[in-house]
Design an enzyme around this catalytic site. Structure first.
Site, short mmCIF file in Angstrom:
data_model
loop_
_atom_site.label_atom_id
_atom_site.label_comp_id
_atom_site.label_asym_id
_atom_site.label_seq_id
_atom_site.Cartn_x
_atom_site.Cartn_y
_atom_site.Cartn_z
N GLN A 1 0.82 -1.22 0.00
CA GLN A 1 0.00 0.00 0.00
C GLN A 1 0.85 1.27 0.00
OE1 GLN A 1 -3.15 -0.28 2.94
NE2 GLN A 1 -3.88 -2.20 2.10
N ARG B 1 -10.86 2.17 -0.18
CA ARG B 1 -10.53 0.79 -0.49
C ARG B 1 -10.62 0.51 -1.99
NH1 ARG B 1 -13.75 -4.60 1.41
NH2 ARG B 1 -15.08 -3.88 -0.28
N TYR C 1 -2.10 -10.37 2.00
CA TYR C 1 -3.27 -10.99 1.37
C TYR C 1 -3.22 -11.05 -0.15
CZ TYR C 1 -4.97 -6.09 1.35
OH TYR C 1 -5.11 -4.74 1.19
N HIS D 1 -8.73 -12.75 7.62
CA HIS D 1 -8.79 -11.31 7.34
C HIS D 1 -9.74 -10.54 8.26
CE1 HIS D 1 -10.08 -7.62 5.30
NE2 HIS D 1 -8.86 -7.59 4.80
N HIS E 1 -8.44 -8.35 11.40
CA HIS E 1 -9.06 -7.03 11.44
C HIS E 1 -10.35 -7.15 12.24
CE1 HIS E 1 -6.94 -6.10 7.40
NE2 HIS E 1 -6.35 -5.38 8.34
N GLU F 1 -13.18 -2.34 12.63
CA GLU F 1 -12.57 -1.10 12.13
C GLU F 1 -13.67 -0.12 11.71
OE1 GLU F 1 -9.96 -1.62 8.77
OE2 GLU F 1 -9.27 0.47 8.81
N HIS G 1 -7.14 -2.90 15.03
CA HIS G 1 -8.07 -1.74 15.12
C HIS G 1 -8.94 -1.80 16.38
CE1 HIS G 1 -6.67 -0.68 11.19
NE2 HIS G 1 -7.20 -1.75 10.63
N ASP H 1 0.23 0.03 9.24
CA ASP H 1 -0.91 -0.38 8.42
C ASP H 1 -0.82 0.05 6.95
OD1 ASP H 1 -3.38 -1.33 7.66
OD2 ASP H 1 -4.57 -0.12 9.03
ZN LIG Z 1 -4.90 -3.64 7.93
#
Ligand SMILES: [Zn+2]
Length: 444
Positions: free
Chosen positions: A41, A63, A102, A193, A220, A223, A257, A308
């Site tokens: 990312q 996203r 992932y 996930h 996760h 969140e 989170h 993150d």
């Molecule tokens: Zn994450």
């Protein structure tokens, strides 16, 4: 002093206080542990900071933009992006990372000949930079409860738990000696996930596998409000209540989170001795909400930190945001302190522990503290750096936690190897050049 295997055997008695050692012009601190990263990312940094056509931008619109990058990266691109993120981590004092990985398949959803090719590219990137890495291999089965498949998630999906577990086991075998304790440099963990992406039966099998092998479990958790509502719709319980009542929480479980949680859910997490990983620089960027870390600490929960989405990479900024977000919310100061604290800031001690000890526990990393028997993973800061110059012994740690600029980080040592020397990494130019080429290819 270290032995031949770079394990600490004794510590110099130069003014040691609360996990930092003060030398003449330097302070030496245990390496920071980044417990939650999506390295690729890094390629979208700065590219999502505008309003889209939607009336209300959110995590969900962000996203879609993130997916548009994720669907295009080749194995080599992933290596280059990850190396860039890991370089920046090293330069900021991070010595180990938990990579929540992932991206598994080719762009059309076909598994590579080696189904762990992309995971291995990320591990190779960490090793080339010199960081320790927990490759937290992600299980991702579906888009969500009663949701149509999202073609942009095609690279993540392993529909059945057997395929996922077989690939995880093979990855662990292929990492070979790097897994060996107490000097592990690369090892695996499980990462179902989210309750949205992994149905309950699948989740049970993944957690059973992790329990048998004593692997970390990262997930996760809460969140976004929408994912909590969807879970209640599907199971009649919130994500935390679902995990707790199904017996899926435990000491090796880290909820990433954990923002939208009730006092009852926090008590359930505490009763299971689970951990939390907060990512405040990303959470504020995405408008996720504020982690109720005051309630977590009151219940004795351990809280790790992660960078993150890498909107920035500065784990001490994440540490101070834990406190600052609560100050803004409650309109008061020193929220994480207590009336009994005196002298050195107990808030700084607590936040620094989140960035080190708790992170190491969360990803099962060998570092986290400077003590005999631990590997020599540490960083030094220049006491004459303008951001902390003039700090006294008593307020040095709070100066570091609340004000350190990354330019003050001078040496970073992992397992006795100096990977950053005088603020520079030996491969810095080459890594940056390759990354610039990648960005040009992706975005023009
Ligand atoms: Zn994450």
């Amino acid at each position: 002093m270290c032995d031949d295997s770079s394990q600490i055997v004794s510590l110099a008695q130069a003014s040691k206080f609360e996990n930092a050692i003060r030398l003449k012009d330097r302070a030496l601190l245990p390496g920071l542990i980044n417990a939650h990263s999506h390295a690729f990312q890094r390629v979208i940094r700065g590219r999502t900071e505008y309003r889209t056509a939607n009336t209300r931008d959110s995590f969900w619109t962000w996203r879609e933009m993130m997916y548009s990058a994720a669907t295009r990266l080749t194995p080599e691109d992933i290596y280059d992006a990850a190396r860039m993120a890991f370089l920046e981590m090293a330069l900021s004092g991070i010595t180990a990372v938990g990579e929540f990985h992932y991206l598994h398949h080719g762009p059309d959803g076909t598994p590579y000949e080696d189904p762990n090719l992309l995971a291995k590219e990320v591990v190779r990137a960490a090793q080339d930079v010199g960081l320790r890495i927990a490759l937290l291999r992600v299980a991702y089965a579906r888009s969500g409860y009663e949701s149509e498949p999202n073609p942009q998630q095609i690279r993540f999906i392993e529909k059945d738990p057997e395929t996922y577990l077989r690939n995880l086991e093979q990855l662990s075998k292929d990492l070979g000696r790097t897994n060996d304790r107490p000097h592990a440099t690369a090892w695996v963990g499980t990462a179902p996930h989210s309750v949205r992406a992994v149905p309950l039966d699948y989740l049970r099998q993944v957690i059973q596998f992790a329990d048998e092998r004593e692997l970390p479990v990262h997930m996760h958790l809460a969140e976004q409000q929408a994912e909590v509502s969807a879970c209640i719709q599907e199971y009649g319980r919130s994500p935390v209540a679902l995990l707790a009542t199904e017996g899926l929480l435990g000491e090796r479980f880290t909820g990433i989170h954990s923002i939208h949680v009730t006092p009852k859910a926090i008590a359930m997490l505490a009763a299971a001795r689970a951990m939390i990983c907060a990512c405040p620089t990303t959470e504020r960027n995405l408008g996720d909400g504020i982690v109720p870390v005051d309630s977590f600490f009151k219940q004795g929960l351990r809280v790790a930190l992660g960078t993150d989405s890498h909107v920035e990479i500065d784990l001490l900024e994440d540490a101070r945001e834990l406190e600052y977000h609560l100050r803004l919310q409650k309109m008061e100061r020193a929220v994480l302190g207590s009336a009994e604290d005196s002298g050195m800031s107990a808030i700084a001690v607590r936040l620094f522990a989140s960035a080190t000890v708790s992170g190491a526990e969360s990803i099962d990393a060998p570092g986290g503290t400077l003590e005999p028997g631990r590997p020599a993973d540490f960083f030094t800061v220049d006491l004459n750096d303008p951001s902390i110059a003039g700090a006294s012994e008593d307020d040095l740690l709070s100066s570091i936690v609340f004000a350190l600029s990354k330019t003050a980080v001078k040496d970073v040592v992992v397992g006795g190897n100096r990977i950053v020397e005088d603020g520079r990494h030996a491969q810095q130019e080459e890594i940056i050049e390759r990354f610039k080429k990648l960005q040009k290819k992706l975005w023009g």
